[in-house]
Design a protein around this motif. Structure first.
Motif, PDB file in Angstrom:
ATOM      1  N   ARG A   3      -8.555   5.813  -0.403  1.00 41.72           N
ATOM      2  CA  ARG A   3      -7.909   4.495  -0.462  1.00 41.72           C
ATOM      3  C   ARG A   3      -8.504   3.584   0.602  1.00 41.72           C
ATOM      4  NH1 ARG A   3      -2.938   2.919  -2.748  1.00 41.72           N
ATOM      5  NH2 ARG A   3      -2.574   5.130  -3.241  1.00 41.72           N
ATOM      6  N   TYR A  48      -8.229   4.174  -4.657  1.00 37.64           N
ATOM      7  CA  TYR A  48      -7.460   2.927  -4.722  1.00 37.64           C
ATOM      8  C   TYR A  48      -7.967   1.892  -3.721  1.00 37.64           C
ATOM      9  CZ  TYR A  48      -4.002   5.584  -7.385  1.00 37.64           C
ATOM     10  OH  TYR A  48      -3.375   6.345  -8.337  1.00 37.64           O
ATOM     11  N   VAL A  72      -8.414   0.330  -9.061  1.00 38.89           N
ATOM     12  CA  VAL A  72      -8.833   1.734  -9.049  1.00 38.89           C
ATOM     13  C   VAL A  72     -10.296   1.826  -9.468  1.00 38.89           C
ATOM     14  CG1 VAL A  72      -8.420   4.033 -10.006  1.00 38.89           C
ATOM     15  CG2 VAL A  72      -6.490   2.511  -9.548  1.00 38.89           C
ATOM     16  N   ASP A  76      -6.406  -1.574  -2.111  1.00 33.70           N
ATOM     17  CA  ASP A  76      -5.252  -2.458  -1.953  1.00 33.70           C
ATOM     18  C   ASP A  76      -5.695  -3.675  -1.165  1.00 33.70           C
ATOM     19  OD1 ASP A  76      -3.315  -0.762  -3.219  1.00 33.70           O
ATOM     20  OD2 ASP A  76      -3.358   0.506  -1.436  1.00 33.70           O
ATOM     21  N   THR A 120       0.846  -1.196   0.000  1.00 32.42           N
ATOM     22  CA  THR A 120       0.000   0.000   0.000  1.00 32.42           C
ATOM     23  C   THR A 120       0.878   1.241   0.000  1.00 32.42           C
ATOM     24  OG1 THR A 120      -1.696  -1.189   1.237  1.00 32.42           O
ATOM     25  CG2 THR A 120      -1.856   1.198   1.217  1.00 32.42           C
ATOM     26  N   GLU A 138      -3.704  -4.089  -6.504  1.00 34.65           N
ATOM     27  CA  GLU A 138      -4.179  -2.714  -6.368  1.00 34.65           C
ATOM     28  C   GLU A 138      -5.142  -2.443  -7.506  1.00 34.65           C
ATOM     29  OE1 GLU A 138      -1.934   0.906  -4.839  1.00 34.65           O
ATOM     30  OE2 GLU A 138      -1.778   1.152  -7.016  1.00 34.65           O
TER      31      GLU A 138
END
Length: 242
Positions: free
Chosen positions: A113, A161, A207, A163, A37, A205
């Motif tokens: 995130r 994001y 998006v 993760d 991350t 990861e």
């Protein structure tokens, strides 16, 4: 519960966690997810299923502001104690909550995130630990993988994001769900116990609301051919994760 505290990141953090077989403990997946991350400065970060707060606290140690949520109150209490013990209570906040109630807890697109280490198995798959705390963490008693991805779709800002570290055998399932909820995988790294062994976990990861285009990084080996820890693993154990 264990009132003692254990060193994490070669002594950079002191972490209180459950005894063996009484709840989830820090393992290599914890360290690798925190290393994988890479938040930008000023991002608003959420860790889902934070347990005793290890990933959140590693990120906080790196200077980021993090919120952690878990359905198990005793683990949240432990996470809050860990934040105070490490002087990180201003950077890491922890809450008890059920991620399936995400619409009641947060507004849409609240985070830049999300980091998560989901249960290894779905409910009713594989052997289930007699410990409720462990079964919740490992067997998804309270949350399916789709519940999780659906929540991330709601919680992440556009271009935010996700993760995630996941059991290698569930990678196909995860990617299908990410595609369903318009969260495009952008980076993938497999983790292997040693050269020649199959991957044990996969780091991804993704998006939200992004175009497709997946970059597959070089694999990470935990041990080399001589059984020694690799430089890549040792790098992950540094606080900065750089």
């Amino acid at each position: 519960m264990n009132d003692g505290r254990e060193d994490l990141l070669r002594g950079e953090l002191k972490i209180k966690q459950p005894l063996e077989n009484e709840g989830p403990r820090v393992n290599i997946d914890t360290i690798l997810l925190a290393h994988f991350t890479k938040p930008k400065k000023g991002e608003k970060i959420l860790e889902i299923g934070c347990a005793h707060g290890a990933v959140s606290l590693i990120l906080a140690k790196r200077g980021h502001i993090v919120e952690g949520v878990d359905i198990q109150p005793h683990l949240i209490e432990m996470a809050a104690e860990n934040a105070v013990e490490n002087g990180l209570e201003d950077k890491a906040k922890f809450y008890t909550g059920d991620i399936r109630d995400h619409r009641k807890i947060w507004e849409a697109q609240s985070f830049d995130r999300v980091a998560v280490n989901p249960p290894y198995f779905e409910k009713n798959s594989g052997s289930v630990s007699p410990s409720t705390a462990l079964a919740t963490a490992l067997n998804g008693l309270n949350c399916t993988l789709e519940d999780l991805v659906q929540a991330c779709r709601y919680l992440l800002k556009n271009k935010g994001y996700l993760d995630i570290v996941i059991h290698a055998g569930r990678t196909g399932e995860l990617i299908a769900l990410l595609d369903k909820y318009n969260i495009a995988p952008k980076k993938l790294r497999t983790v292997h116990p040693r050269p020649g062994a199959e991957a044990s976990v996969v780091l991804i990861e993704a998006v939200r609301a992004s175009k497709h285009g997946l970059r597959i990084e070089a694999p990470l080996f935990v041990l080399d051919e001589e059984g020694k820890e690799t430089p890549q693993l040792l790098e992950a154990y540094r606080t900065g994760g750089k």
